[in-house]
Scaffold this motif. Structure first.
Motif, PDB file in Angstrom:
ATOM      1  N   ALA A   1       0.826  -1.212   0.000  1.00 43.50           N
ATOM      2  CA  ALA A   1       0.000   0.000   0.000  1.00 43.50           C
ATOM      3  C   ALA A   1       0.857   1.258   0.000  1.00 43.50           C
ATOM      4  CB  ALA A   1      -0.914   0.012   1.224  1.00 43.50           C
ATOM      5  N   PRO A   2       0.367   2.339  -0.634  1.00 47.77           N
ATOM      6  CA  PRO A   2       1.073   3.619  -0.568  1.00 47.77           C
ATOM      7  C   PRO A   2       1.075   4.155   0.860  1.00 47.77           C
ATOM      8  CG  PRO A   2      -1.072   3.883  -1.619  1.00 47.77           C
ATOM      9  CD  PRO A   2      -0.863   2.412  -1.445  1.00 47.77           C
ATOM     10  N   GLU A   3       1.982   5.078   1.130  1.00 48.03           N
ATOM     11  CA  GLU A   3       2.175   5.567   2.498  1.00 48.03           C
ATOM     12  C   GLU A   3       0.900   6.144   3.106  1.00 48.03           C
ATOM     13  OE1 GLU A   3       5.063   5.252   4.465  1.00 48.03           O
ATOM     14  OE2 GLU A   3       5.255   3.814   2.829  1.00 48.03           O
ATOM     15  N   ASP A   4       0.152   6.925   2.344  1.00 45.37           N
ATOM     16  CA  ASP A   4      -1.060   7.537   2.899  1.00 45.37           C
ATOM     17  C   ASP A   4      -2.092   6.487   3.289  1.00 45.37           C
ATOM     18  OD1 ASP A   4      -0.025  10.067   2.698  1.00 45.37           O
ATOM     19  OD2 ASP A   4      -1.111  10.606   0.872  1.00 45.37           O
ATOM     20  N   ALA A   5      -2.183   5.415   2.487  1.00 49.00           N
ATOM     21  CA  ALA A   5      -3.112   4.338   2.826  1.00 49.00           C
ATOM     22  C   ALA A   5      -2.661   3.621   4.095  1.00 49.00           C
ATOM     23  CB  ALA A   5      -3.237   3.352   1.668  1.00 49.00           C
ATOM     24  N   LEU A   6      -1.349   3.452   4.256  1.00 54.46           N
ATOM     25  CA  LEU A   6      -0.829   2.832   5.478  1.00 54.46           C
ATOM     26  C   LEU A   6      -1.153   3.678   6.705  1.00 54.46           C
ATOM     27  CD1 LEU A   6       2.690   1.401   4.563  1.00 54.46           C
ATOM     28  CD2 LEU A   6       0.579   0.143   5.008  1.00 54.46           C
ATOM     29  N   LEU A   7      -1.048   4.993   6.569  1.00 55.41           N
ATOM     30  CA  LEU A   7      -1.379   5.868   7.696  1.00 55.41           C
ATOM     31  C   LEU A   7      -2.829   5.674   8.123  1.00 55.41           C
ATOM     32  CD1 LEU A   7       0.411   9.191   6.646  1.00 55.41           C
ATOM     33  CD2 LEU A   7       1.113   7.588   8.442  1.00 55.41           C
ATOM     34  N   VAL A   8      -3.729   5.597   7.141  1.00 55.75           N
ATOM     35  CA  VAL A   8      -5.149   5.390   7.447  1.00 55.75           C
ATOM     36  C   VAL A   8      -5.335   4.041   8.145  1.00 55.75           C
ATOM     37  CG1 VAL A   8      -7.460   5.090   6.477  1.00 55.75           C
ATOM     38  CG2 VAL A   8      -5.960   6.891   5.596  1.00 55.75           C
ATOM     39  N   LYS A   9      -4.679   3.002   7.609  1.00 57.11           N
ATOM     40  CA  LYS A   9      -4.830   1.671   8.199  1.00 57.11           C
ATOM     41  C   LYS A   9      -4.268   1.626   9.612  1.00 57.11           C
ATOM     42  CE  LYS A   9      -6.043  -2.380   8.775  1.00 57.11           C
ATOM     43  NZ  LYS A   9      -7.487  -2.686   8.838  1.00 57.11           N
ATOM     44  N   LEU A  10      -3.123   2.220   9.827  1.00 50.87           N
ATOM     45  CA  LEU A  10      -2.506   2.197  11.158  1.00 50.87           C
ATOM     46  C   LEU A  10      -3.346   2.961  12.169  1.00 50.87           C
ATOM     47  CD1 LEU A  10       1.212   2.672  10.065  1.00 50.87           C
ATOM     48  CD2 LEU A  10       0.239   0.613  11.132  1.00 50.87           C
ATOM     49  N   ALA A  11      -3.966   4.053  11.744  1.00 52.34           N
ATOM     50  CA  ALA A  11      -4.856   4.802  12.632  1.00 52.34           C
ATOM     51  C   ALA A  11      -6.132   4.019  12.917  1.00 52.34           C
ATOM     52  CB  ALA A  11      -5.189   6.159  12.018  1.00 52.34           C
ATOM     53  N   ASP A  12      -6.653   3.362  11.900  1.00 50.68           N
ATOM     54  CA  ASP A  12      -7.835   2.511  12.052  1.00 50.68           C
ATOM     55  C   ASP A  12      -7.571   1.410  13.082  1.00 50.68           C
ATOM     56  OD1 ASP A  12     -10.011   0.700  11.617  1.00 50.68           O
ATOM     57  OD2 ASP A  12      -8.970  -0.180   9.896  1.00 50.68           O
ATOM     58  N   ARG A  13      -6.474   0.692  12.919  1.00 53.11           N
ATOM     59  CA  ARG A  13      -6.176  -0.412  13.837  1.00 53.11           C
ATOM     60  C   ARG A  13      -5.858   0.113  15.240  1.00 53.11           C
ATOM     61  NH1 ARG A  13      -5.239  -6.149  13.730  1.00 53.11           N
ATOM     62  NH2 ARG A  13      -6.306  -5.987  11.734  1.00 53.11           N
ATOM     63  N   LEU A  14      -5.203   1.257  15.324  1.00 53.47           N
ATOM     64  CA  LEU A  14      -4.940   1.833  16.640  1.00 53.47           C
ATOM     65  C   LEU A  14      -6.246   2.041  17.401  1.00 53.47           C
ATOM     66  CD1 LEU A  14      -2.526   4.805  17.420  1.00 53.47           C
ATOM     67  CD2 LEU A  14      -4.719   4.522  18.573  1.00 53.47           C
ATOM     68  N   SER A  15      -7.221   2.639  16.719  1.00 50.15           N
ATOM     69  CA  SER A  15      -8.524   2.849  17.358  1.00 50.15           C
ATOM     70  C   SER A  15      -9.128   1.523  17.802  1.00 50.15           C
ATOM     71  CB  SER A  15      -9.469   3.578  16.407  1.00 50.15           C
ATOM     72  OG  SER A  15     -10.791   3.595  16.908  1.00 50.15           O
ATOM     73  N   ASN A  16      -8.984   0.507  16.978  1.00 50.80           N
ATOM     74  CA  ASN A  16      -9.574  -0.797  17.293  1.00 50.80           C
ATOM     75  C   ASN A  16      -8.921  -1.488  18.477  1.00 50.80           C
ATOM     76  OD1 ASN A  16     -11.570  -0.855  15.317  1.00 50.80           O
ATOM     77  ND2 ASN A  16     -10.201  -1.705  13.766  1.00 50.80           N
ATOM     78  N   VAL A  17      -7.605  -1.292  18.641  1.00 53.04           N
ATOM     79  CA  VAL A  17      -6.899  -2.077  19.659  1.00 53.04           C
ATOM     80  C   VAL A  17      -6.507  -1.291  20.908  1.00 53.04           C
ATOM     81  CG1 VAL A  17      -6.004  -3.673  17.930  1.00 53.04           C
ATOM     82  CG2 VAL A  17      -4.580  -1.729  18.663  1.00 53.04           C
ATOM     83  N   GLN A  18      -6.692   0.027  20.905  1.00 45.91           N
ATOM     84  CA  GLN A  18      -6.214   0.812  22.052  1.00 45.91           C
ATOM     85  C   GLN A  18      -6.939   0.452  23.350  1.00 45.91           C
ATOM     86  OE1 GLN A  18      -6.971   5.038  21.692  1.00 45.91           O
ATOM     87  NE2 GLN A  18      -8.980   4.734  20.781  1.00 45.91           N
ATOM     88  N   ARG A  19      -8.168  -0.023  23.228  1.00 47.20           N
ATOM     89  CA  ARG A  19      -8.917  -0.510  24.393  1.00 47.20           C
ATOM     90  C   ARG A  19      -9.364  -1.949  24.137  1.00 47.20           C
ATOM     91  NH1 ARG A  19     -10.211   4.935  23.884  1.00 47.20           N
ATOM     92  NH2 ARG A  19     -11.874   4.506  22.395  1.00 47.20           N
ATOM     93  N   LEU A  20      -8.416  -2.759  23.728  1.00 45.87           N
ATOM     94  CA  LEU A  20      -8.731  -4.136  23.335  1.00 45.87           C
ATOM     95  C   LEU A  20      -9.354  -4.930  24.475  1.00 45.87           C
ATOM     96  CD1 LEU A  20      -8.602  -6.185  21.029  1.00 45.87           C
ATOM     97  CD2 LEU A  20      -6.260  -6.725  21.731  1.00 45.87           C
TER      98      LEU A  20
END
Length: 203
Positions: A136-155
């Motif tokens: 994935a391009p860098e901008d798409a990775l940023l979106v994915k990493l932010a998405d997963r962060l939200s999902n796992v920060q209160r796992l």
């Protein structure tokens, strides 16, 4: 151990909008207004596994990108708001592109899991999706990493213990490597992995 920084958007878009006004112009905020309105319309009454409104997750991803990483590219931020709209609602990618342009649609496409084809299991689709993200391009990775962060920060609030464990292990295996080229995300996920290491041995 370093304390894990978490991101919350319980107060909703108006409060977050005011908070972002120190970093984004009014015209950029208006573009985000449109994306939030679109996401609200499509996601409707959907809720996350722990019961919170779906919009909170989308806004958390935006907050991570702006206040954590320092992203101000409005197309990346709009893609963060819209990142689940194709995968989790009846909205099509062409509708996203028609409303928000090809750059946003491309980012949303990168972070959208495909529907299984005949003979393909959901597990195989998920594995292929995670593998594809490595290109994935860098901008798409940023979106994915932010998405997963939200999902796992209160796992630990996820209602299914077995999902907590599998999601922890999947994140370590497939998402943490994607963060290595982004110093802020690399550090955050390292702290997160340590904070939730108890899940590795949970029974």
């Amino acid at each position: 151990m370093t304390a894990l920084r978490t991101f919350e958007a319980r107060a909703g878009w108006p409060a977050l909008r005011e908070r972002l006004a120190t970093r984004l112009s009014e015209s950029e905020l208006q573009l985000l207004d449109e994306a939030v309105e679109f996401a609200v319309r499509w996601h409707g009454e959907q809720r996350r596994p722990a019961g919170e409104p779906y919009l909170e997750h989308l806004l958390e991803a935006v907050l991570v990108l702006v206040e954590g990483v320092g992203v101000t590219d409005v197309d990346v931020l709009r893609a963060a708001v819209l990142h689940d709209v194709v995968e989790d609602t009846g909205c099509s990618l062409s509708e996203v592109g028609g409303r928000f342009g090809p750059a946003v649609a491309e980012l949303v496409d990168w972070v959208t899991k495909a529907e299984p084809v005949e003979g393909q299991s959901r597990e195989q689709v998920r594995a292929a999706y995670l593998e594809r993200l490595r290109q994935a391009p860098e901008d798409a990775l940023l979106v994915k990493l932010a998405d997963r962060l939200s999902n796992v920060q209160r796992l630990d609030t996820h209602p299914r213990p077995e999902k907590r464990r599998s999601y922890y292990r999947e994140t370590l295996r497939s998402v943490v490597p994607l963060a290595q080229g982004h110093p802020w995300f690399r550090q955050w996920y390292a702290t997160w992995a340590e904070s939730f290491a108890f899940l590795e041995d949970a029974s």
